[in-house]
Design a protein around this motif. Structure first.
Motif, PDB file in Angstrom:
ATOM      1  N   CYS A   9       0.848  -1.184   0.000  1.00  0.00           N
ATOM      2  CA  CYS A   9       0.000   0.000   0.000  1.00  0.00           C
ATOM      3  C   CYS A   9       0.889   1.241   0.000  1.00  0.00           C
ATOM      4  O   CYS A   9       1.729   1.409   0.886  1.00  0.00           O
ATOM      5  CB  CYS A   9      -0.884  -0.057   1.246  1.00  0.00           C
ATOM      6  SG  CYS A   9      -2.260   1.074   1.216  1.00  0.00           S
ATOM      7  N   ASP A  11       1.107   5.520  -0.376  1.00  0.00           N
ATOM      8  CA  ASP A  11       0.483   6.842  -0.406  1.00  0.00           C
ATOM      9  C   ASP A  11       1.421   7.810   0.291  1.00  0.00           C
ATOM     10  O   ASP A  11       1.986   7.479   1.338  1.00  0.00           O
ATOM     11  CB  ASP A  11      -0.879   6.819   0.300  1.00  0.00           C
ATOM     12  CG  ASP A  11      -1.770   7.983  -0.128  1.00  0.00           C
ATOM     13  OD1 ASP A  11      -1.318   9.148  -0.038  1.00  0.00           O
ATOM     14  OD2 ASP A  11      -2.910   7.727  -0.546  1.00  0.00           O
ATOM     15  N   ILE A  16      -3.761   9.012   5.376  1.00  0.00           N
ATOM     16  CA  ILE A  16      -4.516   8.146   4.468  1.00  0.00           C
ATOM     17  C   ILE A  16      -3.912   6.747   4.456  1.00  0.00           C
ATOM     18  O   ILE A  16      -4.628   5.744   4.503  1.00  0.00           O
ATOM     19  CB  ILE A  16      -4.564   8.748   3.047  1.00  0.00           C
ATOM     20  CG1 ILE A  16      -5.437  10.000   3.049  1.00  0.00           C
ATOM     21  CG2 ILE A  16      -5.075   7.724   2.028  1.00  0.00           C
ATOM     22  CD1 ILE A  16      -5.418  10.775   1.747  1.00  0.00           C
ATOM     23  N   ARG A  20      -5.934   3.380   5.480  1.00  0.00           N
ATOM     24  CA  ARG A  20      -6.056   2.314   4.489  1.00  0.00           C
ATOM     25  C   ARG A  20      -5.416   1.018   5.006  1.00  0.00           C
ATOM     26  O   ARG A  20      -5.965  -0.072   4.827  1.00  0.00           O
ATOM     27  CB  ARG A  20      -5.406   2.750   3.174  1.00  0.00           C
ATOM     28  CG  ARG A  20      -5.850   1.920   1.996  1.00  0.00           C
ATOM     29  CD  ARG A  20      -5.466   2.545   0.685  1.00  0.00           C
ATOM     30  NE  ARG A  20      -6.316   3.689   0.402  1.00  0.00           N
ATOM     31  CZ  ARG A  20      -5.919   4.785  -0.238  1.00  0.00           C
ATOM     32  NH1 ARG A  20      -4.684   4.870  -0.670  1.00  0.00           N
ATOM     33  NH2 ARG A  20      -6.745   5.770  -0.457  1.00  0.00           N
ATOM     34  N   THR A  21      -4.262   1.150   5.665  1.00  0.00           N
ATOM     35  CA  THR A  21      -3.593  -0.016   6.240  1.00  0.00           C
ATOM     36  C   THR A  21      -4.488  -0.677   7.283  1.00  0.00           C
ATOM     37  O   THR A  21      -4.669  -1.902   7.285  1.00  0.00           O
ATOM     38  CB  THR A  21      -2.241   0.402   6.876  1.00  0.00           C
ATOM     39  OG1 THR A  21      -1.401   0.912   5.837  1.00  0.00           O
ATOM     40  CG2 THR A  21      -1.552  -0.772   7.549  1.00  0.00           C
ATOM     41  N   LEU A  23      -7.780  -0.472   7.545  1.00  0.00           N
ATOM     42  CA  LEU A  23      -8.927  -1.055   6.848  1.00  0.00           C
ATOM     43  C   LEU A  23      -8.575  -2.427   6.273  1.00  0.00           C
ATOM     44  O   LEU A  23      -9.326  -3.394   6.426  1.00  0.00           O
ATOM     45  CB  LEU A  23      -9.388  -0.112   5.726  1.00  0.00           C
ATOM     46  CG  LEU A  23     -10.521  -0.602   4.827  1.00  0.00           C
ATOM     47  CD1 LEU A  23     -11.840  -0.607   5.583  1.00  0.00           C
ATOM     48  CD2 LEU A  23     -10.632   0.275   3.592  1.00  0.00           C
ATOM     49  N   SER A  33       3.419  -1.074   4.121  1.00  0.00           N
ATOM     50  CA  SER A  33       3.152   0.338   3.842  1.00  0.00           C
ATOM     51  C   SER A  33       4.402   1.028   3.309  1.00  0.00           C
ATOM     52  O   SER A  33       5.509   0.750   3.772  1.00  0.00           O
ATOM     53  CB  SER A  33       2.714   1.053   5.126  1.00  0.00           C
ATOM     54  OG  SER A  33       1.523   0.484   5.603  1.00  0.00           O
ATOM     55  N   ASP A  58      -1.662   5.464  -4.575  1.00  0.00           N
ATOM     56  CA  ASP A  58      -2.246   6.745  -4.930  1.00  0.00           C
ATOM     57  C   ASP A  58      -1.740   7.115  -6.322  1.00  0.00           C
ATOM     58  O   ASP A  58      -0.678   6.648  -6.740  1.00  0.00           O
ATOM     59  CB  ASP A  58      -1.799   7.788  -3.885  1.00  0.00           C
ATOM     60  CG  ASP A  58      -2.513   9.116  -4.035  1.00  0.00           C
ATOM     61  OD1 ASP A  58      -3.594   9.166  -4.643  1.00  0.00           O
ATOM     62  OD2 ASP A  58      -1.986  10.119  -3.526  1.00  0.00           O
ATOM     63  N   LYS A 104     -10.949   8.256  -5.322  1.00  0.00           N
ATOM     64  CA  LYS A 104     -11.135   8.425  -3.876  1.00  0.00           C
ATOM     65  C   LYS A 104     -12.458   9.120  -3.633  1.00  0.00           C
ATOM     66  O   LYS A 104     -12.811  10.055  -4.326  1.00  0.00           O
ATOM     67  CB  LYS A 104     -10.033   9.314  -3.287  1.00  0.00           C
ATOM     68  CG  LYS A 104      -8.775   8.613  -2.914  1.00  0.00           C
ATOM     69  CD  LYS A 104      -7.836   9.611  -2.240  1.00  0.00           C
ATOM     70  CE  LYS A 104      -6.412   9.137  -2.332  1.00  0.00           C
ATOM     71  NZ  LYS A 104      -5.435  10.163  -2.026  1.00  0.00           N
ATOM     72  N   PRO A 109     -15.451   2.235   1.140  1.00  0.00           N
ATOM     73  CA  PRO A 109     -14.437   1.269   1.572  1.00  0.00           C
ATOM     74  C   PRO A 109     -14.841  -0.172   1.237  1.00  0.00           C
ATOM     75  O   PRO A 109     -14.010  -0.974   0.837  1.00  0.00           O
ATOM     76  CB  PRO A 109     -14.355   1.483   3.087  1.00  0.00           C
ATOM     77  CG  PRO A 109     -14.756   2.914   3.279  1.00  0.00           C
ATOM     78  CD  PRO A 109     -15.806   3.162   2.210  1.00  0.00           C
ATOM     79  N   MET A 112     -14.030  -0.823  -2.373  1.00  0.00           N
ATOM     80  CA  MET A 112     -12.591  -0.967  -2.545  1.00  0.00           C
ATOM     81  C   MET A 112     -12.146  -2.358  -2.090  1.00  0.00           C
ATOM     82  O   MET A 112     -11.396  -3.035  -2.795  1.00  0.00           O
ATOM     83  CB  MET A 112     -11.827   0.108  -1.771  1.00  0.00           C
ATOM     84  CG  MET A 112     -10.331   0.031  -2.015  1.00  0.00           C
ATOM     85  SD  MET A 112      -9.409   1.392  -1.299  1.00  0.00           S
ATOM     86  CE  MET A 112      -9.127   0.760   0.331  1.00  0.00           C
TER      87      MET A 112
END
Length: 146
Positions: A9, A11, A16, A20-21, A23, A33, A58, A104, A109, A112
């Protein structure tokens, strides 16, 4: 128990990336990350092909945008699925290297997570017999369009 799927992941926005991590980890994914495209490429170049199940990044990042990151990542690991997420909805034309583009805010979520589930399932599916490139590219175009 099935081994966890690994998602890289990326970004440049730490908040963010953190959300996201979280989630993804709460859905059972192992997350690596990275705060920059360069850091992500280092992870990819040092990993065994197939050990990363998805590149999620991103689009708009300093030094190297997400599209260039995906292009270079696929040079290193051609079978690596990639999803680009961007706040700039009109940036789809700049995200041409990704398997999936998700604006975005325009996708929940849950949507995604579902797109991620489909991408990693496709990657880990049964190996297909060698097919002509034209067949594979047609299948990929159809997958991107849907």
């Amino acid at each position: 128990m099935r081994p966890k799927k690994t998602i890289l992941c990326v970004d440049d926005n730490e908040a963010i990336l953190s959300v996201r991590t979280f989630l993804l980890e709460t859905r059972g994914y192992r997350v690596i990350s990275a705060l920059s495209s360069q850091e992500a490429l280092e992870h990819i170049s040092q990993s065994v092909p197939g050990s990363i199940d998805l590149l999620l990044c991103d689009l708009i990042m300093p030094q190297m945008d997400g599209n260039e990151l995906v292009r270079r990542a696929k040079q290193l690991h051609p079978g690596l699925p990639a999803m680009i997420v961007s706040g700039t909805v009109t940036a789809f034309d700049r995200a041409g290297c990704a398997d999936v583009f998700l604006p975005k805010g325009a996708a929940s979520p849950a949507e995604m997570i579902e797109r991620i589930r489909v991408l990693v399932a496709r990657k880990r599916g049964p190996k297909k017999q060698h097919q002509p490139a034209s067949v594979n590219s047609h299948v990929m175009e159809h997958a991107i369009a849907s």
